[in-house]
Write a protein that holds these residues in place. Structure first.
Motif, PDB file in Angstrom:
ATOM      1  N   ARG A   1       0.853  -1.195   0.000  1.00  0.00           N
ATOM      2  CA  ARG A   1       0.000   0.000   0.000  1.00  0.00           C
ATOM      3  C   ARG A   1       0.885   1.240   0.000  1.00  0.00           C
ATOM      4  NH1 ARG A   1      -5.541  -0.830   3.331  1.00  0.00           N
ATOM      5  NH2 ARG A   1      -6.050   0.894   1.938  1.00  0.00           N
ATOM      6  N   GLY A   2       0.646   2.119  -0.966  1.00  0.00           N
ATOM      7  CA  GLY A   2       1.538   3.260  -1.180  1.00  0.00           C
ATOM      8  C   GLY A   2       2.646   2.866  -2.130  1.00  0.00           C
ATOM      9  N   GLY A   3       2.288   2.126  -3.168  1.00  0.00           N
ATOM     10  CA  GLY A   3       3.275   1.510  -4.047  1.00  0.00           C
ATOM     11  C   GLY A   3       4.130   2.476  -4.833  1.00  0.00           C
TER      12      GLY A   3
ATOM     13  N   GLY B   1      11.716 -10.291  -7.630  1.00  0.00           N
ATOM     14  CA  GLY B   1      12.683 -11.355  -7.859  1.00  0.00           C
ATOM     15  C   GLY B   1      12.595 -12.483  -6.846  1.00  0.00           C
ATOM     16  N   TYR B   2      11.666 -12.376  -5.908  1.00  0.00           N
ATOM     17  CA  TYR B   2      11.558 -13.359  -4.831  1.00  0.00           C
ATOM     18  C   TYR B   2      10.606 -14.511  -5.149  1.00  0.00           C
ATOM     19  CZ  TYR B   2      14.127 -10.698  -1.224  1.00  0.00           C
ATOM     20  OH  TYR B   2      15.086 -10.073  -0.483  1.00  0.00           O
ATOM     21  N   GLY B   3       9.785 -14.355  -6.178  1.00  0.00           N
ATOM     22  CA  GLY B   3       8.826 -15.401  -6.495  1.00  0.00           C
ATOM     23  C   GLY B   3       7.465 -15.212  -5.867  1.00  0.00           C
ATOM     24  N   VAL B   4       7.241 -14.050  -5.202  1.00  0.00           N
ATOM     25  CA  VAL B   4       5.927 -13.789  -4.629  1.00  0.00           C
ATOM     26  C   VAL B   4       5.063 -13.054  -5.655  1.00  0.00           C
ATOM     27  CG1 VAL B   4       6.782 -13.718  -2.267  1.00  0.00           C
ATOM     28  CG2 VAL B   4       6.686 -11.605  -3.596  1.00  0.00           C
ATOM     29  N   GLU B   5       3.766 -13.159  -5.488  1.00  0.00           N
ATOM     30  CA  GLU B   5       2.816 -12.437  -6.333  1.00  0.00           C
ATOM     31  C   GLU B   5       2.549 -11.087  -5.683  1.00  0.00           C
ATOM     32  OE1 GLU B   5      -1.636 -13.099  -8.327  1.00  0.00           O
ATOM     33  OE2 GLU B   5      -0.791 -14.567  -6.936  1.00  0.00           O
ATOM     34  N   ILE B   6       2.684 -10.010  -6.452  1.00  0.00           N
ATOM     35  CA  ILE B   6       2.645  -8.659  -5.884  1.00  0.00           C
ATOM     36  C   ILE B   6       1.454  -7.872  -6.420  1.00  0.00           C
ATOM     37  CG2 ILE B   6       3.887  -6.485  -5.633  1.00  0.00           C
ATOM     38  CD1 ILE B   6       6.461  -8.067  -6.354  1.00  0.00           C
ATOM     39  N   ALA B   7       0.729  -7.264  -5.501  1.00  0.00           N
ATOM     40  CA  ALA B   7      -0.247  -6.242  -5.859  1.00  0.00           C
ATOM     41  C   ALA B   7       0.196  -4.954  -5.176  1.00  0.00           C
ATOM     42  CB  ALA B   7      -1.652  -6.618  -5.404  1.00  0.00           C
ATOM     43  N   ALA B   8       0.140  -3.847  -5.884  1.00  0.00           N
ATOM     44  CA  ALA B   8       0.555  -2.558  -5.336  1.00  0.00           C
ATOM     45  C   ALA B   8      -0.525  -1.527  -5.591  1.00  0.00           C
ATOM     46  CB  ALA B   8       1.876  -2.109  -5.948  1.00  0.00           C
ATOM     47  N   THR B   9      -0.636  -0.567  -4.694  1.00  0.00           N
ATOM     48  CA  THR B   9      -1.686   0.439  -4.819  1.00  0.00           C
ATOM     49  C   THR B   9      -1.122   1.805  -5.183  1.00  0.00           C
ATOM     50  OG1 THR B   9      -1.705   1.275  -2.529  1.00  0.00           O
ATOM     51  CG2 THR B   9      -2.919  -0.764  -2.965  1.00  0.00           C
ATOM     52  N   THR B  10      -1.956   2.587  -5.839  1.00  0.00           N
ATOM     53  CA  THR B  10      -1.680   3.985  -6.113  1.00  0.00           C
ATOM     54  C   THR B  10      -3.001   4.729  -6.076  1.00  0.00           C
ATOM     55  OG1 THR B  10      -0.841   5.606  -7.712  1.00  0.00           O
ATOM     56  CG2 THR B  10      -1.825   3.598  -8.615  1.00  0.00           C
TER      57      THR B  10
ATOM     58  N   GLN C   1      -4.439   7.121 -11.323  1.00  0.00           N
ATOM     59  CA  GLN C   1      -4.481   6.243 -12.488  1.00  0.00           C
ATOM     60  C   GLN C   1      -3.248   6.408 -13.366  1.00  0.00           C
ATOM     61  OE1 GLN C   1      -7.086   4.000 -13.122  1.00  0.00           O
ATOM     62  NE2 GLN C   1      -5.750   3.195 -14.739  1.00  0.00           N
ATOM     63  N   GLY C   2      -2.730   7.622 -13.417  1.00  0.00           N
ATOM     64  CA  GLY C   2      -1.583   7.891 -14.269  1.00  0.00           C
ATOM     65  C   GLY C   2      -0.304   7.219 -13.819  1.00  0.00           C
ATOM     66  N   LYS C   3      -0.289   6.629 -12.610  1.00  0.00           N
ATOM     67  CA  LYS C   3       0.910   5.971 -12.101  1.00  0.00           C
ATOM     68  C   LYS C   3       0.851   4.450 -12.218  1.00  0.00           C
ATOM     69  CE  LYS C   3       2.136   9.669  -8.858  1.00  0.00           C
ATOM     70  NZ  LYS C   3       2.562   9.999  -7.470  1.00  0.00           N
ATOM     71  N   VAL C   4      -0.237   3.928 -12.772  1.00  0.00           N
ATOM     72  CA  VAL C   4      -0.412   2.477 -12.870  1.00  0.00           C
ATOM     73  C   VAL C   4       0.697   1.838 -13.695  1.00  0.00           C
ATOM     74  CG1 VAL C   4      -1.892   0.667 -13.827  1.00  0.00           C
ATOM     75  CG2 VAL C   4      -2.904   2.527 -12.490  1.00  0.00           C
TER      76      VAL C   4
ATOM     77  N   ASP D   1       2.597  -7.379 -10.237  1.00  0.00           N
ATOM     78  CA  ASP D   1       1.719  -8.243 -11.036  1.00  0.00           C
ATOM     79  C   ASP D   1       0.332  -7.642 -11.193  1.00  0.00           C
ATOM     80  OD1 ASP D   1       3.522 -10.687 -11.272  1.00  0.00           O
ATOM     81  OD2 ASP D   1       3.422 -10.456  -9.087  1.00  0.00           O
ATOM     82  N   HIS D   2      -0.104  -6.901 -10.180  1.00  0.00           N
ATOM     83  CA  HIS D   2      -1.422  -6.273 -10.187  1.00  0.00           C
ATOM     84  C   HIS D   2      -1.289  -4.867  -9.616  1.00  0.00           C
ATOM     85  CE1 HIS D   2      -2.757 -10.487 -10.492  1.00  0.00           C
ATOM     86  NE2 HIS D   2      -2.058 -10.716  -9.397  1.00  0.00           N
ATOM     87  N   VAL D   3      -2.047  -3.936 -10.149  1.00  0.00           N
ATOM     88  CA  VAL D   3      -2.061  -2.571  -9.633  1.00  0.00           C
ATOM     89  C   VAL D   3      -3.504  -2.207  -9.313  1.00  0.00           C
ATOM     90  CG1 VAL D   3      -1.493  -0.159 -10.038  1.00  0.00           C
ATOM     91  CG2 VAL D   3      -0.046  -1.955 -11.022  1.00  0.00           C
ATOM     92  N   LEU D   4      -3.723  -1.750  -8.082  1.00  0.00           N
ATOM     93  CA  LEU D   4      -5.046  -1.349  -7.628  1.00  0.00           C
ATOM     94  C   LEU D   4      -5.057   0.153  -7.408  1.00  0.00           C
ATOM     95  CD1 LEU D   4      -5.621  -4.143  -4.954  1.00  0.00           C
ATOM     96  CD2 LEU D   4      -6.426  -4.121  -7.321  1.00  0.00           C
ATOM     97  N   VAL D   5      -6.049   0.829  -7.960  1.00  0.00           N
ATOM     98  CA  VAL D   5      -6.197   2.267  -7.739  1.00  0.00           C
ATOM     99  C   VAL D   5      -7.021   2.465  -6.473  1.00  0.00           C
ATOM    100  CG1 VAL D   5      -7.062   4.441  -8.661  1.00  0.00           C
ATOM    101  CG2 VAL D   5      -6.010   2.768 -10.198  1.00  0.00           C
ATOM    102  N   ASP D   6      -6.397   3.085  -5.487  1.00  0.00           N
ATOM    103  CA  ASP D   6      -7.009   3.303  -4.181  1.00  0.00           C
ATOM    104  C   ASP D   6      -7.692   4.653  -4.185  1.00  0.00           C
ATOM    105  OD1 ASP D   6      -7.707   3.542  -1.551  1.00  0.00           O
ATOM    106  OD2 ASP D   6      -5.711   3.190  -0.730  1.00  0.00           O
ATOM    107  N   ALA D   7      -9.011   4.639  -4.268  1.00  0.00           N
ATOM    108  CA  ALA D   7      -9.765   5.885  -4.311  1.00  0.00           C
ATOM    109  C   ALA D   7     -10.106   6.400  -2.921  1.00  0.00           C
ATOM    110  CB  ALA D   7     -11.047   5.681  -5.117  1.00  0.00           C
ATOM    111  N   GLY D   8      -9.554   5.779  -1.899  1.00  0.00           N
ATOM    112  CA  GLY D   8      -9.871   6.154  -0.527  1.00  0.00           C
ATOM    113  C   GLY D   8     -10.811   5.133   0.082  1.00  0.00           C
TER     114      GLY D   8
END
Length: 325
Positions: free
Chosen positions: A150-152, A166-175, A178-181, A190-197
């Motif tokens: 969170r706070g990717g 590089g560790y082999g984990v599945e990563i989701a990150a937030t921003t 939208q322009g930072k996805v 691997d996944h990007v979530l837009v955090d609207a609050g």
């Protein structure tokens, strides 16, 4: 020497470029000619007056890289490339926003590198914090699991993505933007979530119905309780960032931490000096080899420190902001 001095608590305009005497070397301290410093949110909060025991005027800067100009330590001869982080830099004593910094020998981490100064300046606080946070979570090379950051698009978030990819984990990150996805995807998420609050529950559950195994919480106080509700039962949340402040009002641990779920933290002061030298040397080698990305968003000159802080205030960066003298 030229230095950016925070003359009082306030907005970016309280930072003034002044001519100061070059500090005199004293026992246990060495003089470093600063070649670059990374900007950090903690400096923003210090500038605003939220750091305890800080007396103004003060030269801010909790990290820097440079060359030893005058030494009191035979293991740190003049000309040695060094990095320094934390240890009350820019708080109890003047920090990296200057052409020279007088620093305790115990903070200096000697390095050998071919990286340009602006690239090297982007690494110490950011990558040492990201590495320490992943270690605190229990994310290890060759491991498995699902990691939510969170706070990717913060500098530490981008570094954590770079390491964990590089560790082999599945990563989701937030921003929040939208322009930072695309930047997060390019960094290795691997996944990007837009955090609207508010809660990320719908987006996270769509990816991982049981929740992530690990949450690296870089937003801080405002979303920690929500992160505890998102992580799988028995998973771990590590609070490292303070983008939203340091305190959680009315925090009730028994009610808010699900049974078996672990809440921990990482403070970058634990990576200073000798404790961080080996880790930072490895990080530098990985950046030199192209394995890790420096994630530099923008480089400012020291004369542009007000603009740099305003840029940070407005959350415009995706990654690290660097200042060079």
């Amino acid at each position: 020497m030229r230095a950016a001095v925070c003359v009082k608590a306030g907005g970016p305009e309280v930072l003034e470029i002044r001519e100061l005497p070059v500090p005199a070397v004293r026992e246990g301290w060495s003089l470093v000619r600063v070649k670059g410093t990374g900007l950090n949110r903690s400096e923003l909060r210090t500038r605003q007056g939220h750091s305890p025991n800080v007396r103004f005027p003060r030269v801010l800067g909790i990290e820097c890289v440079g060359v030893v100009a005058a030494s009191t330590d035979p293991t740190l001869p003049e000309g040695t490339t060094v990095a320094a982080v934390m240890g009350e830099m820019g708080r109890e004593f003047d920090g990296g926003y200057a052409e020279y910094a007088l620093l305790p020998n115990s903070l200096l981490m000697p390095l050998t590198t071919t990286l340009p100064w602006d690239v090297l300046a982007a690494l110490p606080e950011t990558y040492l914090t990201a590495q320490g946070s992943l270690d605190a979570l229990g994310v290890v090379p060759g491991g498995h699991g699902r990691l939510l950051i969170r706070g990717g698009t913060s500098s530490v978030g981008m570094a954590a993505v770079s390491i964990a990819s590089g560790y082999g984990v599945e990563i989701a990150a937030t921003t929040r933007r939208q322009g930072k996805v695309d930047a997060l995807a390019a960094a290795g998420a691997d996944h990007v979530l837009v955090d609207a609050g508010g809660s990320l529950a719908a987006g996270v559950r769509a990816l991982w119905p049981e929740g992530p195994d690990y949450v690296l919480e870089l937003v801080g106080a405002s979303s920690t309780v929500d992160s505890l509700s998102l992580v799988r039962r028995g998973g771990t949340v590590c609070v490292t960032g303070s983008l939203s402040g340091w305190s959680i009002p009315d925090f009730q641990p028994v009610a808010m931490i699900p049974s078996g779920t672990k809440l921990t933290a990482f403070h970058s002061d634990d990576a200073k000096g000798g404790a961080g030298t080996t880790v930072l040397r490895r990080i530098v080698r990985e950046v030199e080899a192209g394995v890790y990305r420096p994630n530099i968003d923008r480089v400012f000159g020291l004369d542009d420190i007000v603009a740099a802080h305003r840029y940070m205030d407005n959350d415009q960066a995706t990654g690290k902001v660097v200042v060079v003298p």
